[in-house]
Design a protein around this motif. Structure first.
Motif: not given
Length: 555
Positions: A470-473, A477-480
């Motif tokens: 999926q697109p990183v954008r 933020e969810r990962a960070l």
């Protein structure tokens, strides 16, 4: 010159002796087979091996088989005629077998030679070899009951030989799966592009330190061209996708009745005795998987989060054909077994696969061992007979039948304790996650995220690949901001793999929220891999960031 530790010197001597002995054994196989001595066979009790057809020299050295709808065997020679005979035109052979004997041998002369993969499907014979337009995968449509139209090139193949493109197998999704070795450069497949929907993407060397080159001078791979792969295409050669990759040289693949795919990978002789040596490996081949093969010393250990391990590690050898015994007259535990051929030391194994979560564990036994038995391929015909052939490297060929003669069912090896419902549920989860691989879907991130922390390794892997597709954008933020280390660290591994250099400062800051002292061993390995991938893929750090990471690592 510095002194060599006596223990080190002893190990070096032992490895050298092993190498010499193994090479001599391999050479013995070549010499005895060429001299046409009858093989001395050791067969597992209950099984029987019967010679069916001794191949004349002018029919070449047989390496590959397919079965047509009438149950006839179509075979391909590696060379058209042995050195003692006059070469014949590019030829395939079709064998009719009646009452256990070859009653008719026909030539199929369509300008195709030396295919190392053949498949009868979609009312056509597919061959992976040399044809009128050079190396490639060809389709020969059936014309009438016994003839074929001229070959149609579906896809060019950029390399021939035993580390090139090999077997063709029809999958349960009605796609043709193709096994290729580590000399195929996928960057040369243009203009027949690799589909952007390929499950296997974002591949790279992913070694932090430079690796030693291969001892034989095999060229290093590149980040844009994975080594050995499993690809798939539709009946007309389109929708070409890379399914999984980074193996050394899987010659053949086979689908289990439940639709799961397996491959038997080659070891690397010049790695014997080195810390990075990998034996022959039986893989459960799943969507998007990286199995860690790199040239030279660059092979990646299978405890890394972005690498999947083998189902079974075997010994040295040269894997060739393989086939599940589905449809044979063997006892139940052998009808579900995977029969695997090994050329160099003349063995046929039976791998008994047992569910283990969404994957498998495995017991392996030797069914046939011959000195010599240069076995190259194995097939099951519609009447339930299992046949195998010998040949390759200018050696004489024989067609054999493998039967089970005992009337009593044998006891299966120990089964997994997991219930069928548990296995079905876990496998269903993995398959659902795999539908997002190479496929942008607005529901993928929410669907996959809870499974990033799943205890089942293949499910966790499938979830990460789904997120990376999926697109990183949309998930950066969810990962960070994820606070649970069990979910955050796999997500940060994904971000290190596919996020750009601009993500690195915040990624490293996020990783620092999880000090090593608070992590389990597996979580610590995850954190280390996320750091390593960031340094590899996102570049060098500023002095300030480097000092903070060093302070975290130092204890």
């Amino acid at each position: 010159m510095s002194q060599i530790n006596p223990v080190t010197r002893g190990r070096q001597k032992r490895h050298l002796i092993e190498l010499i002995l193994a090479t001599c054994v391999a050479g013995f196989c070549f010499a005895v087979t060429a001299a046409e001595s009858a093989p001395k066979l050791t067969v597992l009790p209950g099984f029987k091996v019967t010679p069916v057809y001794s191949v004349p020299p002018d029919q070449g050295s047989w390496i590959c088989m397919a079965v047509d709808p009438q149950g006839r065997l179509i075979v391909s020679p590696q060379i058209a005629g042995l050195p003692s005979t006059n070469p014949v035109p590019p030829t395939l052979f079709r064998l009719t077998i009646d009452n256990g004997k070859v009653s008719h041998v026909e030539k199929i002369q369509k300008g195709i030679s030396e295919p190392q993969g053949m498949l009868y499907a979609f009312d056509s014979l597919y061959v992976n070899g040399n044809g009128p337009e050079g190396l490639g995968i060809y389709r020969l449509r059936r014309r009438g009951s016994d003839d074929f139209e001229d070959p149609q090139l579906l896809r060019p193949v950029p390399y021939a030989g035993e580390h090139g493109s090999h077997s063709l197998v029809l999958g349960p999704d009605k796609k043709i799966y193709i096994a290729s070795g580590n000399y195929i450069d996928h960057a040369q497949l243009e203009p027949n592009k690799i589909s952007s929907a390929s499950p296997f993407q974002h591949f790279g060397e992913d070694q932090l330190l430079p690796s030693f080159a291969d001892a034989q001078g095999i060229p290093e791979g590149s980040a844009t061209s994975p080594r050995g792969t499993i690809a798939r295409m539709n009946a007309s050669g389109g929708e070409f996708e890379i399914f999984c990759g980074e193996t050394r040289n899987i010659y053949d693949i086979a689908f289990k009745e439940d639709g799961e795919l397996f491959g038997f990978d080659n070891d690397h002789e010049t790695d014997w005795g080195t810390p990075w040596y990998r034996p022959c490996l039986l893989y459960h081949l799943v969507s998007g998987a990286d199995y860690g093969y790199r040239e030279g010393s660059g092979k990646l250990p299978d405890y890394l989060e972005d690498i999947l391990p083998a189902v079974k590690k075997l010994s040295i050898g040269a894997p060739t054909g393989m086939k599940f015994a589905t449809g044979t007259k063997f006892p139940k535990n052998y009808r579900t077994a995977l029969f695997m051929c090994e050329w160099n030391f003349g063995r046929i194994f039976a791998a008994h696969l047992h569910p283990n979560g969404s994957g498998y564990i495995c017991d392996v036994e030797t069914v046939v061992h011959g000195t010599p038995l240069n076995v190259t391929d194995i097939e099951v015909t519609p009447d339930g007979s299992m046949y195998f052939i010998t040949g390759g490297h200018n050696t004489r060929s024989t067609l054999y039948r493998l039967d089970y003669t005992n009337q009593v069912e044998t006891i299966s090896p120990a089964e997994s304790q997991a219930s069928k419902s548990e296995v079905a549920n876990l496998r269903s989860i993995r398959h659902e996650l795999e539908t997002f691989h190479g496929n942008r879907d607005s529901s993928a991130i929410n669907a996959a995220w809870p499974f990033l922390s799943h205890s089942d390794r293949e499910i966790r892997y499938a979830a990460r690949v789904a997120v990376e597709s999926q697109p990183v954008r949309k998930w950066k933020e969810r990962a960070l901001n994820e606070t649970n280390p069990v979910a955050a660290l796999p997500a940060l591994v994904a971000l290190a793999r596919v996020g750009g250099k601009d993500v690195q400062p915040t990624l490293l800051q996020s990783i620092s929220k999880f000090p090593f002292a608070s992590l389990s061993t597996n979580e610590a390995l995850l954190k280390l891999r996320a750091l390593e991938l960031s340094f590899i893929r996102q570049g060098r750090q500023t002095a300030d960031i480097a000092s903070r990471v060093a302070a975290d690592l130092s204890p």
